[in-house]
Design an enzyme around this catalytic site. Sequence first.
Site, PDB file in Angstrom:
ATOM      1  CG  ASP A  40      -2.373   1.191   1.530  1.00  0.00           C
ATOM      2  OD1 ASP A  40      -2.109   1.384  -0.245  1.00  0.00           O
ATOM      3  OD2 ASP A  40      -2.486   1.957   2.406  1.00  0.00           O
ATOM      4  CB  SER A  41       0.369   5.130  -0.513  1.00  0.00           C
ATOM      5  OG  SER A  41      -1.199   5.086  -0.317  1.00  0.00           O
ATOM      6  CE1 TYR A  88       2.594   6.757  -3.679  1.00  0.00           C
ATOM      7  CE2 TYR A  88       1.865   3.909  -5.325  1.00  0.00           C
ATOM      8  CZ  TYR A  88       3.145   4.749  -3.833  1.00  0.00           C
ATOM      9  OH  TYR A  88       3.822   4.182  -4.190  1.00  0.00           O
ATOM     10  N   GLY A  89      -3.687   8.709  -4.186  1.00  0.00           N
ATOM     11  CA  GLY A  89      -4.559   9.569  -4.605  1.00  0.00           C
ATOM     12  C   GLY A  89      -4.840  10.820  -5.474  1.00  0.00           C
ATOM     13  CB  CYS A  97      -3.018   0.916  -2.146  1.00  0.00           C
ATOM     14  SG  CYS A  97      -3.340   2.377  -2.695  1.00  0.00           S
ATOM     15  CG  ASN A  98      -9.099   0.345  -3.480  1.00  0.00           C
ATOM     16  OD1 ASN A  98      -9.976  -0.794  -4.037  1.00  0.00           O
ATOM     17  ND2 ASN A  98      -8.749   0.010  -2.107  1.00  0.00           N
ATOM     18  CB  THR A  99      -4.812   5.296  -5.173  1.00  0.00           C
ATOM     19  OG1 THR A  99      -5.903   5.439  -4.549  1.00  0.00           O
ATOM     20  CG2 THR A  99      -4.569   5.941  -5.961  1.00  0.00           C
ATOM     21  CD  GLU A 148      -0.652   6.623   5.836  1.00  0.00           C
ATOM     22  OE1 GLU A 148       0.900   7.471   5.885  1.00  0.00           O
ATOM     23  OE2 GLU A 148      -0.693   5.564   4.815  1.00  0.00           O
ATOM     24  CB  CYS A 157     -10.083   4.211   0.408  1.00  0.00           C
ATOM     25  SG  CYS A 157      -8.069   4.616   1.012  1.00  0.00           S
ATOM     26  CB  THR A 158      -7.319  -0.575   1.723  1.00  0.00           C
ATOM     27  OG1 THR A 158      -5.315   0.146   1.243  1.00  0.00           O
ATOM     28  CG2 THR A 158      -7.139  -1.662   0.897  1.00  0.00           C
ATOM     29  CG  HIS A 159      -5.584   5.683   3.626  1.00  0.00           C
ATOM     30  ND1 HIS A 159      -4.683   4.659   2.946  1.00  0.00           N
ATOM     31  CD2 HIS A 159      -4.726   5.563   4.620  1.00  0.00           C
ATOM     32  CE1 HIS A 159      -3.976   4.402   2.796  1.00  0.00           C
ATOM     33  NE2 HIS A 159      -3.393   5.351   4.010  1.00  0.00           N
TER      34      HIS A 159
HETATM   35  N1  DGL Z   1      -4.646   2.924   0.751  1.00  0.00           N
HETATM   36  C1  DGL Z   1      -4.735   3.941  -0.373  1.00  0.00           C
HETATM   37  C2  DGL Z   1      -5.938   3.113  -1.510  1.00  0.00           C
HETATM   38  O1  DGL Z   1      -7.111   2.052  -1.306  1.00  0.00           O
HETATM   39  C3  DGL Z   1      -4.732   4.806  -0.480  1.00  0.00           C
HETATM   40  C4  DGL Z   1      -4.590   5.713  -1.482  1.00  0.00           C
HETATM   41  C5  DGL Z   1      -3.063   7.058  -1.337  1.00  0.00           C
HETATM   42  O2  DGL Z   1      -2.214   6.852  -0.824  1.00  0.00           O
HETATM   43  O3  DGL Z   1      -4.252   8.110  -1.925  1.00  0.00           O
HETATM   44  O4  DGL Z   1      -6.913   3.820  -2.175  1.00  0.00           O
END
Ligand code: DGL
Length: 269
Positions: free
Chosen positions: A7-8, A39-40, A70-72, A162, A194-196
């Site tokens: 993940d990011s 990353y988003g 990470c979805n992004t 974060e 988003c996994t966050h």
């Molecule tokens: N957890 C990432 C996701 O699922 C976050 C992406 C990010 O860093 O913005 O998209």
Amino acid sequence: MAVGVFDSGLGGLTVLDAARARLPDVPFVYYADSAHAPYGVRDSEDIYQRTKKAVEYLWANGCDLVILACNTASAAALRRMQEAGVPKGKRVLGVFVPLIEALTEREWGDNSPPREVAVKEVAIFATPATIASRAFQRELAFRAIGVDVEAQACGGVVDAIEDGDMILAEALVRSHVEALKRKMPEPQAAILGCTHYPLMQDQFQDALGADVKVFSQADLVAESLADYLGRRPEMAGDGTSKFLTSGDPKQVSSRATQFLRRQITFESA
Ligand code: DGL
């Protein structure tokens, strides 16, 4: 050898925790590209290059199977990496499909033509880059017909998480849910794309109301990983679990420990 989870930043830990609970004997190497999170808000080429580099790093360090938690990263890089061809014996998997299969009441890997499903109005919450990619809408359209989708880009939420600023994260969640409700007043289901966001699941549920079924990825991805490793046990490995980051290991360890409420120690990647 171990299963790589990328993940990011910290969000993928929600997937990792569910996977560890479901597969206690499988070793996992978690890699957070904290130096470059979030990353988003990056453009698709930048996300692709960073994701590719991270996956290649995990492959080179003994993880034959890498999960993009990470979805992004999945939205920008998964299809492109798979289409370019992955090295022999290596695999990279994303997190969209298990969630969309659950929403559309499908068995894993059921690729039959799209059909009508119970939910008709679905809200999607994700990062700006994931929403811009329309990846969720595309995966949904492959499997379901007659579903109205309203997408909300949740700017700022990942940064706030974060940074450990949960008051700001909660305020942003409420304002993004309000914005969504102005476009779709009564969604039946909501996707936390988003996994966050599982770290803010109670706040999403509260702002959406108890009648809205909230789908989040951790348990669904863990279940589909268990299914995959049941068919391909040689991809699991027998190495040692560890946590790696491109950021400051001390700071990342302290935030991770705060979120997951157990001691987590990151090392420099
Ligand atoms: N957890 C990432 C996701 O699922 C976050 C992406 C990010 O860093 O913005 O998209």
